[in-house]
Write a protein that holds these residues in place. Sequence first.
Motif, PDB file in Angstrom:
ATOM      1  N   SER A 108      11.432  55.871 -21.016  1.00 23.77           N
ATOM      2  CA  SER A 108      10.206  56.359 -20.379  1.00 23.77           C
ATOM      3  C   SER A 108       9.878  55.519 -19.154  1.00 23.77           C
ATOM      4  O   SER A 108      10.200  54.322 -19.091  1.00 23.77           O
ATOM      5  N   VAL A 110       6.597  54.966 -16.287  1.00 18.51           N
ATOM      6  CA  VAL A 110       5.248  55.238 -15.805  1.00 18.51           C
ATOM      7  C   VAL A 110       5.164  54.727 -14.370  1.00 18.51           C
ATOM      8  O   VAL A 110       5.435  53.554 -14.114  1.00 18.51           O
ATOM      9  N   THR A 164       5.812  59.650 -16.589  1.00 19.18           N
ATOM     10  CA  THR A 164       4.411  59.891 -16.282  1.00 19.18           C
ATOM     11  C   THR A 164       4.203  59.446 -14.845  1.00 19.18           C
ATOM     12  O   THR A 164       4.282  58.251 -14.544  1.00 19.18           O
ATOM     13  N   ASP A 199       5.152  64.377 -16.651  1.00 21.11           N
ATOM     14  CA  ASP A 199       3.702  64.553 -16.678  1.00 21.11           C
ATOM     15  C   ASP A 199       3.161  64.053 -15.343  1.00 21.11           C
ATOM     16  O   ASP A 199       3.019  62.847 -15.130  1.00 21.11           O
ATOM     17  N   LEU A 257      -4.908  57.009 -15.947  1.00 19.73           N
ATOM     18  CA  LEU A 257      -4.711  58.338 -16.517  1.00 19.73           C
ATOM     19  C   LEU A 257      -6.030  58.963 -16.945  1.00 19.73           C
ATOM     20  O   LEU A 257      -6.208  60.186 -16.852  1.00 19.73           O
TER      21      LEU A 257
END
Length: 280
Positions: A108, A110, A164, A199, A257
């Motif tokens: 992942s 971010v 993200t 996202d 976020l």
Amino acid sequence: MVRTSPKALALGSQLRSARDAQNIGVRALAKRIGIDHSTLSRAESGERPPSPELVSTILVELGVSGAELQRIIELSTDTSGTAWLAVSLPEQRAQLAALLDFEQIAKSIVSWSPLLVPGLLQVSSYTRAIMSGGVVPENEIETRVAVRMGRRDVLTRPQPVQMTALLGEGALRQKIGTPEVMLLQLEHLAKMAELPNVDLRIIPFDAGWHPGLDGNFLMLSIDGSTEVVHLENRSSGLFLRDDKDVAVYREAAQMVLRVAMTAEQTAALLADEADRIKKE
């Protein structure tokens, strides 16, 4: 589980590049210097960083000498450190190599980018417009654009990274290149936002204060065992690996976020901006 550090990955990348330059296989080189091939393989992957003495043996066997030899040996010191500041150009390039490796193995990512579209979401013409601003030598632009475009594969491969992407509204309104370039970029963002592993959220100008206003950051997580933060400015790059340091940015990302638009509002704003450019 993968347990490594940015510096260990960078060192491994340097050793692998030196070996590839001589067109020598892992087993052949390991035999020549008298070590097991698995030891060399783990050194190149960053899984088990070699000692400075072994690094020197490897490089000398590969014909690396002088300043280049000393630079890579210095990189092999303190590979388990929790922070890595790169100021010189060679070390910044080594850090970029480590970042590329981390992107490839991350589960992942971010990303918070207030003023520019992040590299993993850029189209080639947008990247080229940035690099043509005088910072990148003209003869290196196309090579660097190709490298950045190659990085995007992590988002569309069979087992893609979960990303993200937090973008400031200013990233949509900052004119980079021609209107046509910006239109292509906005349309690409809208397309990428439809992927199940991406996202994409816009943080509006009227969101008020949030910790993202301190500057951009990139957080990468690998198998839950390794998590790092990368920070970059014009003159240096910094990797953070200490749990407390990473936790600060994890909390910051959560706060950003919370003030972001929803996915639906983000998609609507991207469409509105694209329409505005078309009407200009």
